[in-house]
Design a protein around this motif. Structure first.
Motif, PDB file in Angstrom:
ATOM      1  N   ALA A 103       0.843  -1.209   0.000  1.00 36.91           N
ATOM      2  CA  ALA A 103       0.000   0.000   0.000  1.00 36.91           C
ATOM      3  C   ALA A 103       0.879   1.260   0.000  1.00 36.91           C
ATOM      4  O   ALA A 103       0.658   2.202  -0.760  1.00 36.91           O
ATOM      5  CB  ALA A 103      -0.911  -0.013   1.224  1.00 36.91           C
ATOM      6  N   LYS A 104       1.915   1.214   0.844  1.00 37.02           N
ATOM      7  CA  LYS A 104       2.816   2.368   0.932  1.00 37.02           C
ATOM      8  C   LYS A 104       3.484   2.626  -0.431  1.00 37.02           C
ATOM      9  O   LYS A 104       3.558   3.763  -0.899  1.00 37.02           O
ATOM     10  CB  LYS A 104       3.870   2.074   2.006  1.00 37.02           C
ATOM     11  N   GLU A 105       3.911   1.537  -1.056  1.00 37.24           N
ATOM     12  CA  GLU A 105       4.590   1.687  -2.348  1.00 37.24           C
ATOM     13  C   GLU A 105       3.636   2.206  -3.419  1.00 37.24           C
ATOM     14  O   GLU A 105       4.034   2.986  -4.289  1.00 37.24           O
ATOM     15  CB  GLU A 105       5.200   0.334  -2.758  1.00 37.24           C
ATOM     16  N   ILE A 106       2.377   1.789  -3.339  1.00 38.18           N
ATOM     17  CA  ILE A 106       1.389   2.319  -4.298  1.00 38.18           C
ATOM     18  C   ILE A 106       1.294   3.836  -4.099  1.00 38.18           C
ATOM     19  O   ILE A 106       1.330   4.610  -5.060  1.00 38.18           O
ATOM     20  CB  ILE A 106       0.006   1.635  -4.102  1.00 38.18           C
ATOM     21  N   GLY A 107       1.197   4.248  -2.820  1.00 39.96           N
ATOM     22  CA  GLY A 107       1.115   5.686  -2.522  1.00 39.96           C
ATOM     23  C   GLY A 107       2.328   6.452  -3.027  1.00 39.96           C
ATOM     24  O   GLY A 107       2.219   7.605  -3.441  1.00 39.96           O
ATOM     25  N   LEU A 108       3.476   5.800  -3.024  1.00 37.96           N
ATOM     26  CA  LEU A 108       4.715   6.453  -3.487  1.00 37.96           C
ATOM     27  C   LEU A 108       4.717   6.690  -4.995  1.00 37.96           C
ATOM     28  O   LEU A 108       5.398   7.589  -5.481  1.00 37.96           O
ATOM     29  CB  LEU A 108       5.919   5.562  -3.158  1.00 37.96           C
ATOM     30  N   HIS A 109       3.947   5.852  -5.732  1.00 43.10           N
ATOM     31  CA  HIS A 109       4.068   5.912  -7.195  1.00 43.10           C
ATOM     32  C   HIS A 109       2.773   6.215  -7.941  1.00 43.10           C
ATOM     33  O   HIS A 109       2.798   6.398  -9.158  1.00 43.10           O
ATOM     34  CB  HIS A 109       4.639   4.583  -7.720  1.00 43.10           C
ATOM     35  N   LEU A 110       1.650   6.235  -7.226  1.00 44.46           N
ATOM     36  CA  LEU A 110       0.377   6.443  -7.923  1.00 44.46           C
ATOM     37  C   LEU A 110       0.356   7.835  -8.567  1.00 44.46           C
ATOM     38  O   LEU A 110       0.703   8.821  -7.918  1.00 44.46           O
ATOM     39  CB  LEU A 110      -0.781   6.307  -6.901  1.00 44.46           C
ATOM     40  N   ASN A 111      -0.073   7.881  -9.841  1.00 48.38           N
ATOM     41  CA  ASN A 111      -0.140   9.202 -10.484  1.00 48.38           C
ATOM     42  C   ASN A 111      -1.436   9.409 -11.272  1.00 48.38           C
ATOM     43  O   ASN A 111      -1.536  10.285 -12.097  1.00 48.38           O
ATOM     44  CB  ASN A 111       1.088   9.434 -11.374  1.00 48.38           C
ATOM     45  N   HIS A 112      -2.423   8.542 -11.000  1.00 48.53           N
ATOM     46  CA  HIS A 112      -3.720   8.688 -11.676  1.00 48.53           C
ATOM     47  C   HIS A 112      -4.776   7.950 -10.857  1.00 48.53           C
ATOM     48  O   HIS A 112      -4.417   7.145  -9.989  1.00 48.53           O
ATOM     49  CB  HIS A 112      -3.647   8.077 -13.079  1.00 48.53           C
ATOM     50  N   GLN A 135      -2.937   7.312   1.255  1.00 47.18           N
ATOM     51  CA  GLN A 135      -3.182   8.754   1.452  1.00 47.18           C
ATOM     52  C   GLN A 135      -1.970   9.451   2.063  1.00 47.18           C
ATOM     53  O   GLN A 135      -1.557  10.516   1.611  1.00 47.18           O
ATOM     54  CB  GLN A 135      -4.380   8.943   2.387  1.00 47.18           C
ATOM     55  N   ASN A 136      -1.395   8.807   3.104  1.00 53.05           N
ATOM     56  CA  ASN A 136      -0.226   9.411   3.773  1.00 53.05           C
ATOM     57  C   ASN A 136       0.906   9.670   2.788  1.00 53.05           C
ATOM     58  O   ASN A 136       1.554  10.719   2.826  1.00 53.05           O
ATOM     59  CB  ASN A 136       0.290   8.488   4.883  1.00 53.05           C
ATOM     60  N   GLU A 137       1.144   8.712   1.909  1.00 49.16           N
ATOM     61  CA  GLU A 137       2.239   8.880   0.938  1.00 49.16           C
ATOM     62  C   GLU A 137       1.916   9.985  -0.059  1.00 49.16           C
ATOM     63  O   GLU A 137       2.794  10.766  -0.445  1.00 49.16           O
ATOM     64  CB  GLU A 137       2.529   7.566   0.200  1.00 49.16           C
ATOM     65  N   LEU A 138       0.629  10.060  -0.462  1.00 52.67           N
ATOM     66  CA  LEU A 138       0.244  11.106  -1.420  1.00 52.67           C
ATOM     67  C   LEU A 138       0.394  12.488  -0.771  1.00 52.67           C
ATOM     68  O   LEU A 138       0.867  13.432  -1.420  1.00 52.67           O
ATOM     69  CB  LEU A 138      -1.200  10.892  -1.898  1.00 52.67           C
ATOM     70  N   ILE A 139       0.021  12.575   0.515  1.00 52.86           N
ATOM     71  CA  ILE A 139       0.157  13.863   1.230  1.00 52.86           C
ATOM     72  C   ILE A 139       1.634  14.271   1.264  1.00 52.86           C
ATOM     73  O   ILE A 139       1.996  15.407   0.974  1.00 52.86           O
ATOM     74  CB  ILE A 139      -0.431  13.759   2.661  1.00 52.86           C
ATOM     75  N   LYS A 140       2.508  13.265   1.573  1.00 52.20           N
ATOM     76  CA  LYS A 140       3.950  13.568   1.611  1.00 52.20           C
ATOM     77  C   LYS A 140       4.446  14.068   0.254  1.00 52.20           C
ATOM     78  O   LYS A 140       5.371  14.858   0.170  1.00 52.20           O
ATOM     79  CB  LYS A 140       4.740  12.316   1.998  1.00 52.20           C
ATOM     80  N   ARG A 141       3.777  13.543  -0.810  1.00 53.53           N
ATOM     81  CA  ARG A 141       4.189  13.967  -2.162  1.00 53.53           C
ATOM     82  C   ARG A 141       3.465  15.243  -2.601  1.00 53.53           C
ATOM     83  O   ARG A 141       3.587  15.661  -3.764  1.00 53.53           O
ATOM     84  CB  ARG A 141       3.914  12.852  -3.167  1.00 53.53           C
ATOM     85  N   ASN A 142       2.664  15.815  -1.689  1.00 51.71           N
ATOM     86  CA  ASN A 142       1.890  17.016  -2.016  1.00 51.71           C
ATOM     87  C   ASN A 142       0.950  16.807  -3.188  1.00 51.71           C
ATOM     88  O   ASN A 142       0.780  17.680  -4.034  1.00 51.71           O
ATOM     89  CB  ASN A 142       2.834  18.185  -2.358  1.00 51.71           C
TER      90      ASN A 142
END
Ligand SMILES: NC(=O)c1ccc[n+]([C@@H]2O[C@H](COP(=O)([O-])OP(=O)(O)OC[C@H]3O[C@@H](n4cnc5c(N)ncnc54)[C@H](O)[C@@H]3O)[C@@H](O)[C@H]2O)c1
Length: 438
Positions: A103-112, A135-142
């Motif tokens: 899940a974390k890795e998905i958040g790190l790379h999701l772009n759509h 969500q947490n990873e997306l927030i970190k990626r702004n």
């Protein structure tokens, strides 16, 4: 449609190959690089009927590909399936470290936008943890990329996995958005042509449905094993009881066969995990605790029958074990009753010669090459043995060459952990024949 399947084991590989068969473009991921390297060449890591052909055909049609990069795999995926393992922790709860790291890795790379579907068997609340982790990873990626989570537990059975997946009895999907529901309905449409339903529900109910299903099946097995043991004490025949109750449509005749206990990668761990879920919520699942106790006892019953026959004098005896996998048509030995019996035999210093049509390489991983003697033909396992233990009901064991067995064995003792042989045939031929519950 493009999808990504993360985890290319029994469930992920079958899921990926079966979706590819319907025309979907599937990218399968695994952290095991050797597995991916082999899969790219069409080399299958597990023994599952029909899987090799299906995988090779879909690789050739360029609908199925393999990668060790989750980032690449999810690039264009509308649906991302998580199909990694959820093994038991020490305390019985499901270990979610693989699911949550994905899940974390998905958040790190999701772009759509994508629907992230948990197919692994996971306890109630896991899809929400997956959602928070992404969500947490997306927030970190702004980033504010919309996505949905869904739960879609898998009900395939090893040994008939392809058929189960292509022609499911039902598909269970837990969602919290119309968009996710429509996407999954479209993806699954080809599998619903046999009229069986896709059942939509809330995510929590979907997660628990999988545990309830496996717990119910395990309960039927332990119930029948308990009854079988009573049959032996009172002189009844469990086969007659099985036919008698199985003809009642309220009970039905499936999953009421007694034997040497249930094993495999699912029932034992899922029964444990749902007991733990209940405990975490202040409740005790009494029935399932008993199911587990009965099964632990049943797993060594074949050994106990052997010990009783030889009045405890087992040291130096030689036995043949037919069947090692936890059930026929698979090489999977996870939690197999054969392991429990072999451990007891080794403890009692019994010499073991084993044969299984496909699971011997798995057994060698477990015991090494030298602890057990392996043979390529079931009858070669019998030479000069004191007993034959039948642990897995592979078809090739069903019809015995009684004369050949008599010639090869030293003592004519058969312990049938799967009730596949005929008592009168073996008794008339001078065998001491022990089955389960008769
Ligand atoms: N085996 C079955 O018959 C069956 C049936 C229904 C449901 N399930 C459930 O499905 C899940 C998977 O079971 P399985 O039997 O396929 O397990 P498996 O062990 O055969 O496969 C899991 C795969 O996931 C890979 N993996 C682990 N971490 C990863 C990561 N971070 N990224 C990519 N890959 C990763 C592993 O290398 C392995 O190949 C479990 O929750 C199980 O309970 C299994």
């Amino acid at each position: 449609m493009n999808i990504s399947v993360i985890g290319s084991g029994y469930v992920g590989l079958v899921t990926g190959a079966c979706f590819a068969e319907t025309g979907v473009t599937v990218s399968c991921v695994d952290v095991n690089e050797k597995k991916i390297k082999n899969l790219k060449k069409g080399i299958i890591p597990i023994w599952e009927p029909g899987l090799e052909d299906l995988v090779k055909r879909n690789i050739a049609k360029k609908r199925l590909s393999f990668t060790s990069s989750l980032k690449d795999s999810i690039q264009n995926a509308e649906v991302i399936f998580i199909a990694v393992g959820t093994p038991p922790e020490e305390d019985g709860s499901a270990d979610l470290k693989y699911v949550l790291s994905v899940a974390k890795e998905i958040g790190l790379h999701l772009n759509h936008y994508a629907v992230v579907v948990t197919k692994s068997t996971v306890p109630v609340g896991t899809s929400q943890k997956v959602k928070r982790s992404i969500q947490n990873e997306l927030i970190k990626r702004n980033l504010d990329i919309p996505f949905d989570v869904a739960s879609n537990p898998e009900f395939l059975k090893e040994g008939s996995a392809i058929d189960d997946f292509l022609k499911p009895d039902r598909i269970i999907v837990g969602t919290e958005s119309d968009k996710a529901q429509k996407t999954l309905e479209r993806l699954y449409k080809p599998f619903l042509l046999n009229g069986h339903p896709i059942i939509f529900m809330d995510i929590t109910s979907s997660e628990l449905t999988k545990y309830a299903a496996n717990a119910m099946l395990a309960t039927r097995i332990s119930f029948m094993n308990d009854m079988a043991n009573l049959c032996e004490l009172v002189g009844a025949d469990i086969n007659m009881i099985r036919k008698g109750i199985g003809s009642d449509p309220r009970i039905g005749n499936k999953f009421i066969y007694p034997g040497a206990g249930y094993g495999g990668s699912c029932f034992p761990k899922d029964v444990k995990a749902v007991i733990k879920t209940a405990e975490n919520n202040g409740y005790s699942l009494e029935v399932l605790k008993a199911v587990e106790r009965v099964n632990n006892r049943q797993k060594i019953i074949v050994f106990q029958k052997l010990a009783r026959h030889f009045e405890g004098q087992l040291k130096g005896k030689k036995v043949a074990v037919w069947g090692l996998s936890f059930k026929p048509n698979t090489d999977d030995m996870r939690e197999a009753p054969s392991l429990a019996v072999i451990d007891k035999l080794l403890e009692a210093e019994v010499q073991i010669t084993a044969y299984d049509p496909v699971a011997m390489p798995e057994a060698k991983k477990h015991y090494g090459d030298n602890v057990i003697c392996y043979v390529d033909n079931p009858y070669d396992a019998l030479d000069n043995t004191n007993a034959l233990l039948l642990m897995t009901e592979w078809n090739e064991f069903r019809i015995l060459n009684v004369e050949e067995i008599k010639k090869r064995m030293k003592d004519h003792v058969i312990i049938d952990g799967r009730n596949i042989y005929d008592t009168s045939e073996l008794s008339n031929n001078g065998f001491s024949y022990y089955a389960i519950g008769k």
